[in-house]
Design a protein around this motif. Structure first.
Motif, PDB file in Angstrom:
ATOM      1  N   GLN A 241     -15.991  60.198   5.900  1.00 43.53           N
ATOM      2  CA  GLN A 241     -17.247  61.537   5.888  1.00 43.53           C
ATOM      3  C   GLN A 241     -17.431  60.904   4.020  1.00 43.53           C
ATOM      4  OE1 GLN A 241     -15.296  64.990   6.894  1.00 43.53           O
ATOM      5  NE2 GLN A 241     -16.743  65.592   8.858  1.00 43.53           N
TER       6      GLN A 241
ATOM      7  N   VAL B  19     -24.001  68.020  24.912  1.00 41.49           N
ATOM      8  CA  VAL B  19     -24.860  69.238  25.183  1.00 41.49           C
ATOM      9  C   VAL B  19     -25.823  69.212  24.172  1.00 41.49           C
ATOM     10  CG1 VAL B  19     -24.627  71.708  25.408  1.00 41.49           C
ATOM     11  CG2 VAL B  19     -22.746  69.283  25.896  1.00 41.49           C
TER      12      VAL B  19
ATOM     13  N   TYR C  74     -27.091  72.936   9.777  1.00 39.60           N
ATOM     14  CA  TYR C  74     -25.513  72.423   9.716  1.00 39.60           C
ATOM     15  C   TYR C  74     -24.926  71.802  11.611  1.00 39.60           C
ATOM     16  CZ  TYR C  74     -20.734  73.330  10.466  1.00 39.60           C
ATOM     17  OH  TYR C  74     -19.116  72.977  10.937  1.00 39.60           O
ATOM     18  N   LEU C  75     -25.921  72.105  12.600  1.00 38.30           N
ATOM     19  CA  LEU C  75     -26.261  71.324  13.879  1.00 38.30           C
ATOM     20  C   LEU C  75     -26.196  70.094  13.555  1.00 38.30           C
ATOM     21  CD1 LEU C  75     -25.502  74.116  16.209  1.00 38.30           C
ATOM     22  CD2 LEU C  75     -23.545  73.686  15.582  1.00 38.30           C
TER      23      LEU C  75
ATOM     24  N   TYR D 139     -24.277  68.125  11.205  1.00 46.37           N
ATOM     25  CA  TYR D 139     -22.686  67.839  11.666  1.00 46.37           C
ATOM     26  C   TYR D 139     -22.201  68.050  13.555  1.00 46.37           C
ATOM     27  CZ  TYR D 139     -21.739  67.822   6.394  1.00 46.37           C
ATOM     28  OH  TYR D 139     -22.172  68.278   5.940  1.00 46.37           O
ATOM     29  N   PRO D 140     -23.274  66.844  13.919  1.00 43.60           N
ATOM     30  CA  PRO D 140     -22.977  67.051  15.697  1.00 43.60           C
ATOM     31  C   PRO D 140     -22.361  67.557  16.601  1.00 43.60           C
ATOM     32  CG  PRO D 140     -24.311  65.117  15.501  1.00 43.60           C
ATOM     33  CD  PRO D 140     -24.088  65.937  13.601  1.00 43.60           C
ATOM     34  N   TYR D 141     -21.086  66.639  15.748  1.00 44.28           N
ATOM     35  CA  TYR D 141     -19.830  66.752  16.805  1.00 44.28           C
ATOM     36  C   TYR D 141     -18.491  66.550  15.878  1.00 44.28           C
ATOM     37  CZ  TYR D 141     -20.386  61.762  16.432  1.00 44.28           C
ATOM     38  OH  TYR D 141     -20.835  60.375  16.109  1.00 44.28           O
ATOM     39  N   MET D 142     -18.284  66.314  14.505  1.00 46.43           N
ATOM     40  CA  MET D 142     -17.390  66.046  13.876  1.00 46.43           C
ATOM     41  C   MET D 142     -15.820  65.856  14.609  1.00 46.43           C
ATOM     42  SD  MET D 142     -18.061  67.970  11.114  1.00 46.43           S
ATOM     43  CE  MET D 142     -16.566  69.684   9.914  1.00 46.43           C
TER      44      MET D 142
ATOM     45  N   LEU E 133     -15.239  65.722  18.015  1.00 46.49           N
ATOM     46  CA  LEU E 133     -14.748  66.771  18.833  1.00 46.49           C
ATOM     47  C   LEU E 133     -15.596  65.992  20.623  1.00 46.49           C
ATOM     48  CD1 LEU E 133     -16.624  70.079  17.864  1.00 46.49           C
ATOM     49  CD2 LEU E 133     -14.474  69.888  18.403  1.00 46.49           C
ATOM     50  N   ALA E 134     -15.337  66.325  21.721  1.00 49.27           N
ATOM     51  CA  ALA E 134     -15.089  65.203  22.585  1.00 49.27           C
ATOM     52  C   ALA E 134     -16.790  65.399  22.776  1.00 49.27           C
ATOM     53  CB  ALA E 134     -14.857  66.133  24.191  1.00 49.27           C
ATOM     54  N   HIS E 135     -17.340  66.653  23.108  1.00 51.06           N
ATOM     55  CA  HIS E 135     -18.737  67.217  22.768  1.00 51.06           C
ATOM     56  C   HIS E 135     -20.262  66.738  21.093  1.00 51.06           C
ATOM     57  CE1 HIS E 135     -17.075  68.959  26.127  1.00 51.06           C
ATOM     58  NE2 HIS E 135     -17.891  68.963  27.060  1.00 51.06           N
TER      59      HIS E 135
ATOM     60  N   PHE F 150     -22.866  68.090  20.024  1.00 51.14           N
ATOM     61  CA  PHE F 150     -24.550  69.342  20.485  1.00 51.14           C
ATOM     62  C   PHE F 150     -25.309  68.995  19.566  1.00 51.14           C
ATOM     63  CE2 PHE F 150     -21.313  72.195  22.481  1.00 51.14           C
ATOM     64  CZ  PHE F 150     -20.047  71.707  21.974  1.00 51.14           C
TER      65      PHE F 150
END
Ligand code: NAD
Ligand code: NAD
Lengths: 206, 206
Positions: B22, B80, B97-98, B101-104, B106-108, B110
């Protein structure tokens, strides 16, 4: 010390206010409260006048504020003082929300008692009647207002420094919204909160 | 259909991008990516040109965007699509924010693909490159952009109506920030989120 007979009436007033639905008016007059409590309106006003200027002439008492005041007087709820560090979009939204709904039927009532922001353009402005202050004065404010939780809503690159400044000022529990792991002493409590985790939880159920 | 040999290289590019810390730059040049991937810079540019104008001349590719694009091409992450309903202070902070950092990890992943607000003064403005639209066009947008989750960040009094409009538009899963229970059909998924609950959790540990 407040006489027992008054304390008992205060507890009744609090009970009446707690039984109101969220759909009722935000304000209640001394007449309305007296009817709920089974005393005279004059008694209500006399009792509450002991604790400062709680009502507005011709308008009445703001229910949320009065309930919170009574609860802290009676120690019926634990009131936990909170500082919001970083008053940008998220910090502002949280402050407004917490000032409006301090406890939504929880055991604790959270009172935002201080706002801090590094930006000199923001210092001196108000959010929901609360002044945005210079982080330089944090130690003094934390001590005077018994701040116990710091909400970190600064940009990611600023989060570590902001948390360290708060730690030096005497705050040892943090709700961290910045997307970064804070490096803090082991006896510090940190709860990291992330809307992504909630979206993730929702996505798995799709 | 993308030829297998290209797909294999895309997967390598994605792996290289995922391994970045990061703390690295937000942008990567085709030269840098080619070095990480073990191919020529010309190959990188040729491969990625298949999928649109992903890079900026003289600047390179924005890492977060490119990673997200590759992941959705390779279906390596579930992407998603999310709509934010109510672009006030909280909605704006969440969108920024989204989008950043769309997925940090994670499996998904956003992706906020749509913003809606009733306020005509806000419609037509942008947040992180995304247009704020009239809720009137929600059904069309939901269908075109495959919106699956609606984030409700409107005032409390507006939440029920906003959720119902979204439901009619085809959204059946909600992340609700408004402090009110939404009344929705049983097959709708609703996750209510409240900073008060997190503060509460922290307070109990004090
Ligand atoms: N975890 C989540 O679900 C979530 C959701 C939204 C935003 N965020 C995060 O919350 C943070 C705030 O987001 P935002 O959109 O409100 O940002 P913003 O830029 O609008 O506000 C940040 C504020 O912090 C102030 N600031 C910077 N350094 C400071 C310091 N050391 N001490 C005090 N104040 C300082 C700035 O002056 C600014 O006013 C960001 O880290 C963002 O990534 C997290
Ligand atoms: N759960 C939590 O932890 C938490 C924290 C902060 C705020 N909140 C809640 O989040 C909500 C938003 O807070 P805010 O401070 O951003 O409010 P805000 O007033 O800044 O923004 C609300 C926005 O919603 C828009 N809007 C109103 N009705 C709409 C509708 N039917 N469809 C689309 N848009 C509509 C308004 O035009 C406005 O732009 C509030 O309900 C607040 O109580 C919850």
């Amino acid at each position: 010390a407040v006489p027992d007979v008054i304390v008992r009436r205060l507890a009744i007033y609090l009970r009446c206010l707690q039984e109101r639905s969220q759909d009722d008016d935000d304000f209640i007059s001394s007449v309305q409260l007296s009817q709920l409590a089974g005393v005279t309106a004059a008694q209500v006003r006399k009792d509450l006048a002991n604790f400062g200027q709680l009502g507005k002439q011709g308008v009445g008492y703001e229910v949320i504020r009065l309930r919170s005041k009574l609860a802290s007087l009676l120690k019926a709820d634990q009131v936990v003082s909170v500082a919001v560090i970083g008053v940008g979009e998220l910090g502002t939204a949280l402050t407004r929300y917490l000032r409006r709904y301090p406890y939504m039927e929880l055991a604790h009532s959270f009172e935002v008692v201080a706002l801090f922001d590094l930006d000199p353009q923001k210092q001196g402005r108000e959010v929901e009647g609360l002044l945005i202050e210079d982080p330089e004065s944090m130690a003094k404010v934390v001590q005077e207002r018994h701040v116990r939780i710091g909400v970190i809503t600064v940009p990611r690159i600023a989060a570590q420094a902001a948390a360290e400044a708060a730690l030096r000022a005497g705050i040892t529990a943090f709700l961290n919204f910045a997307p970064v792991r804070l490096e803090l002493p082991p006896d510090t409590r940190v709860l990291n909160t992330d809307v992504l985790l909630e979206l993730h939880q929702l996505a798995f159920s799709l």
